[in-house]
Write an enzyme that holds these catalytic residues in place. Structure first.
Site, PDB file in Angstrom:
ATOM      1  CE  LYS A   1      -2.510  11.111  -2.946  1.00  0.00           C
ATOM      2  NZ  LYS A   1      -2.997   9.839  -3.466  1.00  0.00           N
TER       3      LYS A   1
ATOM      4  CG  HIS B   1      -0.651   6.724  -1.986  1.00  0.00           C
ATOM      5  ND1 HIS B   1      -1.874   6.824  -2.610  1.00  0.00           N
ATOM      6  CD2 HIS B   1      -0.889   6.142  -0.779  1.00  0.00           C
ATOM      7  CE1 HIS B   1      -2.816   6.327  -1.814  1.00  0.00           C
ATOM      8  NE2 HIS B   1      -2.240   5.905  -0.699  1.00  0.00           N
TER       9      HIS B   1
ATOM     10  CD  GLU C   1      -6.472   7.626   5.380  1.00  0.00           C
ATOM     11  OE1 GLU C   1      -5.312   7.985   5.638  1.00  0.00           O
ATOM     12  OE2 GLU C   1      -6.894   7.467   4.217  1.00  0.00           O
TER      13      GLU C   1
ATOM     14  CG  ASP D   1      -0.612   5.423   3.444  1.00  0.00           C
ATOM     15  OD1 ASP D   1      -0.998   5.375   2.269  1.00  0.00           O
ATOM     16  OD2 ASP D   1      -1.286   5.919   4.359  1.00  0.00           O
ATOM     17  CG  ASN D   2       0.261   8.960   1.512  1.00  0.00           C
ATOM     18  OD1 ASN D   2      -0.492   8.208   2.121  1.00  0.00           O
ATOM     19  ND2 ASN D   2      -0.125   9.614   0.433  1.00  0.00           N
TER      20      ASN D   2
ATOM     21  CG  HIS E   1      -7.470   4.510   0.163  1.00  0.00           C
ATOM     22  ND1 HIS E   1      -6.931   3.756  -0.856  1.00  0.00           N
ATOM     23  CD2 HIS E   1      -6.457   5.305   0.629  1.00  0.00           C
ATOM     24  CE1 HIS E   1      -5.652   4.086  -1.000  1.00  0.00           C
ATOM     25  NE2 HIS E   1      -5.342   5.013  -0.120  1.00  0.00           N
TER      26      HIS E   1
ATOM     27  CG  HIS F   1      -1.942   1.127   1.172  1.00  0.00           C
ATOM     28  ND1 HIS F   1      -3.306   0.915   1.204  1.00  0.00           N
ATOM     29  CD2 HIS F   1      -1.792   2.477   1.125  1.00  0.00           C
ATOM     30  CE1 HIS F   1      -3.939   2.084   1.174  1.00  0.00           C
ATOM     31  NE2 HIS F   1      -3.018   3.047   1.127  1.00  0.00           N
TER      32      HIS F   1
END
Length: 437
Positions: free
Chosen positions: A85, A82, A234, A331-332, A231, A80
């Protein structure tokens, strides 16, 4: 150049002797374990693992590297992320660190800057970092509002081909499910995802159209042979129960593809009975859950001038105990949703142990960035040390958990097909031309 703690022999056949392995990530090898760690000799021949033997029993004539009880792990699975981004923080920081601030910052940056060249530059930088850290499998969510879905999926397909011998890549379409009301857009999105071999995804939220959205999404996925990765919830709002609705929709539609749900934060805000009913439904529906401990702790329960009161993560232990497939992921990375990170699963693992209390004991904890996410992603042969597998391994000087979890393991050695790779990380200055200093 990053200096490593040891140098395996440059030979066609050699042994990593006196090694310590996380048993949960080793196939077809039995030995006495101590807190989930076993001792072994690993024989590597022609880039493959040819044998896993009791420690000290490898043939004497083989070239050897004495691990001195240091750990050997399989390459990691980070499912997971990104990548589209990544690293935009220098040009578009989050003004207040909140979830809504992140949404607004990313939205404006996407519209202003996300050309194919921009996305590819940042994506490549992220992959180079992940590769150096020892990652072999990545799943990324791609923002898929029109027209970005066509730009980013095209770039992703090119990058996936370029990186096929280093990192296995998967992509998920990320968009608000409300946008499914635009039938032409949704049909085009499904066509793009199918053409590029991706997964259907999206952001779920409570509302009168949720069941219709989930039924339509699952029907489209079934008709096109696509898996789903969403998603989910959240938020710190205990009234957010889209995870429950997703499980009911999977059962109602008898959906046979894989369904993964990320985040699921609100589950930890609900009373025990409500949460347990959802956990049971998730198990029945065969949904996998990915927790994002670093990003969720950063974003959730963030209010001005107020200390956060909870950790932001889902009911990880309760889901795992119920038989739900679970894993953690990055994640990010350096974007408005999370200002930090480097796609290093060891950092994610170290923080997950602390935030989710995966210790005491740590017997099976290593699975959350190795065998479990690889299986969830449909690549069960990855994330494992097994005879016949490529010798894609990560070597550590640390011998025991207290040593492993107390330092960032910056001196690790990464082997790909039995050969040591250069672990020099890309310089952030390389991104100055696209995101600024």
């Amino acid at each position: 150049m990053t200096y490593s703690f040891m140098s395996p022999p440059n030979a066609g056949r050699f042994v990593l002797a006196n090694a310590t392995l996380p048993a949960v990530a080793v196939s077809s090898f039995a030995a006495a374990s101590n807190e989930g760690l076993v001792k072994a000799d690993i024989v590597i021949a022609d880039g493959l693992i040819s044998a896993i033997l009791p420690s000290g029993t490898a043939p004497a004539e083989f070239a050897k590297s004495d691990m001195k009880e240091g750990m050997v792990w399989p390459c990691f699975a980070d499912i997971h992320t990104h990548l589209d981004k990544g690293h935009i923080w220098p040009r578009k920081p989050n003004p207040d660190g909140t979830f809504m601030g992140a949404l607004e910052a990313v939205g404006s940056d996407r519209e202003a800057n996300w050309s194919a060249a921009d996305v590819r530059k940042r994506m490549e930088f992220s992959l180079r970092s992940a590769y150096v850290h020892g990652t072999g499998l990545i799943r990324t969510h791609l923002d898929s509002l029109a027209p970005q879905h066509r730009i980013s999926f095209e770039v992703f397909a090119e990058v996936r081909e370029d990186w096929k011998d280093k990192i296995a890549l998967q992509a998920v379409a990320l968009f608000p499910l409300d946008n499914m009301a635009d039938e032409a857009f949704f049909a085009d999105l499904v066509a793009v995802v199918k053409d590029k071999g991706g997964l259907l995804g999206g952001v779920t939220k409570m509302g009168p159209s949720l069941d219709w959205q989930l039924d339509t999404l699952l029907r489209a996925a079934a008709e096109n042979g696509l898996d789903v990765d969403l998603h989910v919830d959240e938020t710190d709002d205990p009234g957010a129960e889209t995870l429950k609705a997703i499980a009911e929709a999977v059962l109602r539609n008898r959906f046979e593809g894989k369904v993964t749900a990320g985040h699921c934060c609100s589950l930890a805000r609900q009373d025990d009975d409500t949460a347990q009913r959802t956990v049971e439904l998730v198990h029945r529906a065969g949904i996998s859950i990915i927790s994002l401990p670093m990003c969720n702790m950063y974003l959730q329960d963030r209010y001005p001038d107020r200390t956060p009161r909870w950790r932001g993560v889902t009911l990880f232990k309760e889901l795992a105990a119920a038989g739900v497939a679970t894993a953690v992921a990055s994640d990010n990375t350096r974007d408005p949703f999370y200002a930090y990170g480097d796609l290093d699963p060891i950092e994610v693992f170290r923080e997950a142990v602390r935030i989710l209390h995966l210790d005491h004991p740590l017997d099976s904890a290593a699975r959350v960035i190795t065998s479990s996410p690889a299986k969830i992603a449909g690549r069960p042969q990855m994330g494992r040390i097994a005879v016949g597998n490529p010798a894609d391994l990560v070597l550590f000087s640390a011998r025991r958990w207290s040593e492993f979890l107390s330092r960032p393991q910056s001196d690790r050695v990464v082997l790909r097909r039995g050969k040591v790779i250069d672990r020099s990380l890309p310089d952030y200055r390389e991104l100055d031309s696209v995101v600024g200093a």
